[in-house]
Scaffold this motif. Structure first.
Motif, short mmCIF file in Angstrom:
data_model
loop_
_atom_site.label_atom_id
_atom_site.label_comp_id
_atom_site.label_asym_id
_atom_site.label_seq_id
_atom_site.Cartn_x
_atom_site.Cartn_y
_atom_site.Cartn_z
N ASN A 29 -35.69 16.23 -83.74
CA ASN A 29 -34.37 15.67 -83.41
C ASN A 29 -34.33 15.17 -81.96
O ASN A 29 -33.76 14.11 -81.69
N LYS A 30 -34.92 15.92 -81.04
CA LYS A 30 -34.97 15.49 -79.64
C LYS A 30 -35.75 14.19 -79.50
O LYS A 30 -35.32 13.26 -78.81
N LEU A 31 -36.92 14.12 -80.15
CA LEU A 31 -37.75 12.92 -80.05
C LEU A 31 -37.04 11.71 -80.64
O LEU A 31 -37.06 10.61 -80.06
N ASN A 32 -36.40 11.88 -81.80
CA ASN A 32 -35.68 10.77 -82.42
C ASN A 32 -34.51 10.31 -81.56
O ASN A 32 -34.24 9.12 -81.46
N SER A 33 -33.83 11.24 -80.92
CA SER A 33 -32.72 10.90 -80.05
C SER A 33 -33.21 10.07 -78.85
O SER A 33 -32.61 9.05 -78.50
N HIS A 34 -34.31 10.49 -78.26
CA HIS A 34 -34.87 9.75 -77.13
C HIS A 34 -35.42 8.39 -77.57
O HIS A 34 -35.33 7.41 -76.83
N GLY A 38 -35.11 4.06 -76.40
CA GLY A 38 -36.28 3.28 -75.99
C GLY A 38 -37.48 4.08 -75.52
O GLY A 38 -38.48 3.52 -75.10
N TRP A 39 -37.42 5.41 -75.59
CA TRP A 39 -38.54 6.24 -75.15
C TRP A 39 -39.60 6.30 -76.25
O TRP A 39 -39.29 6.36 -77.43
N ARG A 40 -40.87 6.30 -75.83
CA ARG A 40 -42.02 6.43 -76.74
C ARG A 40 -42.82 7.66 -76.34
O ARG A 40 -42.94 7.98 -75.16
N LEU A 41 -43.40 8.29 -77.34
CA LEU A 41 -44.26 9.45 -77.07
C LEU A 41 -45.50 8.98 -76.33
O LEU A 41 -46.19 8.06 -76.76
N HIS A 42 -45.77 9.60 -75.21
CA HIS A 42 -46.96 9.28 -74.42
C HIS A 42 -48.05 10.32 -74.66
O HIS A 42 -49.18 9.98 -74.98
N TYR A 58 -44.44 23.95 -75.17
CA TYR A 58 -44.92 22.63 -75.52
C TYR A 58 -44.25 21.63 -74.60
O TYR A 58 -43.03 21.59 -74.49
N ILE A 59 -45.06 20.82 -73.93
CA ILE A 59 -44.55 19.86 -72.97
C ILE A 59 -44.86 18.46 -73.52
O ILE A 59 -46.01 18.14 -73.81
N VAL A 60 -43.80 17.68 -73.66
CA VAL A 60 -43.89 16.35 -74.25
C VAL A 60 -43.60 15.32 -73.17
O VAL A 60 -42.59 15.42 -72.46
N PHE A 61 -44.47 14.35 -73.02
CA PHE A 61 -44.30 13.29 -72.04
C PHE A 61 -43.90 12.02 -72.77
O PHE A 61 -44.59 11.58 -73.69
N LEU A 62 -42.78 11.44 -72.36
CA LEU A 62 -42.29 10.21 -72.95
C LEU A 62 -42.36 9.09 -71.91
O LEU A 62 -42.32 9.36 -70.71
#
Length: 67
Positions: A29-34, A38-42, A58-62
């Motif tokens: 849900n967080k990733l879809n919201s971002h 316009g944010w993309r998973l890096h 877990y650390i996610v870079f967008l």
């Protein structure tokens, strides 16, 4: 002229120390919201947090293009 500037965002989620599992639905849900902004998973990494109980974070870079 091309604009190759990027901006980055970091989000993190700790696993549940009781069940040692990641809340996948919450992270999705967080990733879809971002992504709507316009944010993309890096990239993604996992770090072990020490203390009273061991668990992972877990650390996610967008990334996204700047205007």
């Amino acid at each position: 002229m091309f604009n190759f500037m990027k901006e980055y965002k970091i989000i993190s989620q700790e696993d549940d120390t009781t069940f040692q599992r990641l809340d996948k639905e919450e992270l999705e849900n967080k990733l879809n919201s971002h992504a709507q902004d316009g944010w993309r998973l890096h990239s993604v990494t996992c770090g072990q947090v020490t203390g009273g109980s061991r668990h992972n974070e877990y650390i996610v870079f967008l990334e996204r293009d700047t205007d």
